[in-house]
Design an enzyme around this catalytic site. Structure first.
Site, PDB file in Angstrom:
ATOM      1  N   GLU A 168       0.821  -1.212   0.000  1.00 56.18           N
ATOM      2  CA  GLU A 168       0.000   0.000   0.000  1.00 56.18           C
ATOM      3  C   GLU A 168       0.858   1.267   0.000  1.00 56.18           C
ATOM      4  O   GLU A 168       1.661   1.467   0.915  1.00 56.18           O
ATOM      5  CB  GLU A 168      -0.898   0.010   1.234  1.00 56.18           C
ATOM      6  N   ASP A 201      -5.677   2.977  -1.449  1.00 53.48           N
ATOM      7  CA  ASP A 201      -6.547   3.591  -0.437  1.00 53.48           C
ATOM      8  C   ASP A 201      -6.843   5.015  -0.889  1.00 53.48           C
ATOM      9  O   ASP A 201      -5.926   5.836  -1.025  1.00 53.48           O
ATOM     10  CB  ASP A 201      -5.818   3.581   0.913  1.00 53.48           C
ATOM     11  N   THR A 202      -8.109   5.310  -1.124  1.00 51.86           N
ATOM     12  CA  THR A 202      -8.472   6.628  -1.656  1.00 51.86           C
ATOM     13  C   THR A 202      -8.156   7.763  -0.698  1.00 51.86           C
ATOM     14  O   THR A 202      -7.976   8.901  -1.134  1.00 51.86           O
ATOM     15  CB  THR A 202      -9.959   6.674  -2.036  1.00 51.86           C
ATOM     16  N   PHE A 203      -8.077   7.489   0.608  1.00 54.19           N
ATOM     17  CA  PHE A 203      -7.685   8.531   1.558  1.00 54.19           C
ATOM     18  C   PHE A 203      -6.289   9.060   1.223  1.00 54.19           C
ATOM     19  O   PHE A 203      -6.065  10.267   1.105  1.00 54.19           O
ATOM     20  CB  PHE A 203      -7.715   7.993   2.985  1.00 54.19           C
ATOM     21  N   HIS A 204      -5.350   8.148   1.046  1.00 52.10           N
ATOM     22  CA  HIS A 204      -3.984   8.551   0.706  1.00 52.10           C
ATOM     23  C   HIS A 204      -3.907   9.091  -0.723  1.00 52.10           C
ATOM     24  O   HIS A 204      -3.151  10.028  -1.006  1.00 52.10           O
ATOM     25  CB  HIS A 204      -3.035   7.372   0.872  1.00 52.10           C
ATOM     26  N   ARG A 233     -11.701  10.876   5.980  1.00 50.79           N
ATOM     27  CA  ARG A 233     -11.937   9.628   6.701  1.00 50.79           C
ATOM     28  C   ARG A 233     -13.325   9.580   7.344  1.00 50.79           C
ATOM     29  O   ARG A 233     -13.531   8.839   8.314  1.00 50.79           O
ATOM     30  CB  ARG A 233     -10.867   9.383   7.765  1.00 50.79           C
ATOM     31  N   GLU A 262     -13.072   2.304   5.978  1.00 53.14           N
ATOM     32  CA  GLU A 262     -12.384   2.668   7.221  1.00 53.14           C
ATOM     33  C   GLU A 262     -12.818   4.064   7.686  1.00 53.14           C
ATOM     34  O   GLU A 262     -11.978   4.955   7.846  1.00 53.14           O
ATOM     35  CB  GLU A 262     -10.867   2.668   7.018  1.00 53.14           C
TER      36      GLU A 262
END
Length: 307
Positions: A168, A201-204, A233, A262
């Protein structure tokens, strides 16, 4: 060349099973929390994403039975630190990093998981108390060589167990070795092992990709796990993510694997509350968690419909 990957979750046969991170409820997650498996299932989730338990936190066989009783699949999220770190200058830390991934693989196989994902390359920043610092080109190349060697060794063990290792990329404040999908593709090209793939991970990605959809298209068949998280988030649909373009890109590359949620940033905007620190829920979030899985599932189902 990319390896064509279509990982599954044991006991789960649906396309794009949707799961929930165990940290939504508790950290550490122990046997006393097994009743939450039934709750997750009742809210519409297909699997749980568990942190790889430290020795003594969870019994893998007991956990597997509890998951089966609840009808849930499972994927595992690795926890790295500076003492088990594939990119370390310290050879003993690199060896410990490989040993940890082998341990995580064994736990995954015992629980019935086919995926161990996370920042497997190591070198954590903020959560290890390290500020980002410049590195020389020689250091950069050495870190890449270490990561390639370590992932190949861990990949050999994972392949024998029928487990995929999903690397990731993290944002620039959490990693100084792997932050973008382009960097991940370079790494995977060098590793060139069928048991080592990619987790996004779309957050990152909100922080590091010019276009989340284009990054998904670049990654293509190398994606074996996907985390659908808002830029802040929060619960899916409450932030700035263009879920239509994200899900269309996933459909275009033929991604049929698991999708984790998450949304563990709590609804607490008081001055001085540290958002980077995990906090236990202070209220029942069941209605929002049920809406979240419905939201993502509907977007995935409608991604191919454009009329």
């Amino acid at each position: 060349m990319p390896h064509h990957i279509n990982p599954g979750l044991k006991e789960i046969e649906t396309m794009n099973p949707i799961g929930l991170i165990s940290m939504q409820y508790a950290r550490p997650f122990t046997a006393e929390h097994f009743p939450l498996f039934d709750k997750m299932k009742s809210l519409g989730y297909d699997f749980v994403e568990l942190l790889v338990p430290e020795p003594g936190e969870l019994d893998p066989a007991e956990t597997a039975r509890a998951l089966k009783d609840a009808g849930l699949g499972v994927v595992l999220a690795a926890r790295v630190n500076l003492q088990r770190n594939l990119c370390s200058d310290d050879a003993s830390a690199r060896a410990a990093g490989v040993d940890y991934l082998r341990y995580a693989t064994d736990v995954a196989a015992a629980m019935g998981s086919t995926i161990v994902g996370g920042p497997l390359t190591g070198n954590p920043l903020v959560f290890a108390g390290r500020p980002p610092q410049p590195v020389s080109d020689d250091q950069r190349k050495a870190r890449k060589d270490h990561a390639v060697k370590g992932l190949r060794a861990a990949g050999e063990h994972a392949a024998k167990a029928g487990v995929m290792l999903a690397v990731e990329p993290l944002n620039r404040f959490e990693s100084d070795v792997l932050c973008t999908t382009h960097q991940a593709m370079e790494l995977l090209d060098a590793v060139d092992h069928p048991a080592v793939a990619l987790m996004l991970d779309t957050f990152h990605m909100h922080m590091e990709e010019a276009s989340i959809a284009e990054a998904i298209l670049l990654a293509g068949p190398r994606i074996c796990h996907f985390q659908a998280n808002e830029n802040h988030r929060g619960f899916p649909g409450t932030g700035a993510t263009d879920w239509v373009s994200v899900c269309r890109a996933l459909r275009e590359v033929g991604y049929a694997g698991p999708v984790s949620l998450e949304p563990f940033r709590r609804d607490d905007d008081r001055f001085g509350v540290p958002f980077a620190q995990w906090r236990a829920p202070h209220e029942d979030e069941s209605d929002r968690l049920a809406a979240s899985v419905d939201f993502i599932r509907s977007h995935l189902q409608l991604a191919g419909y454009r009329r």
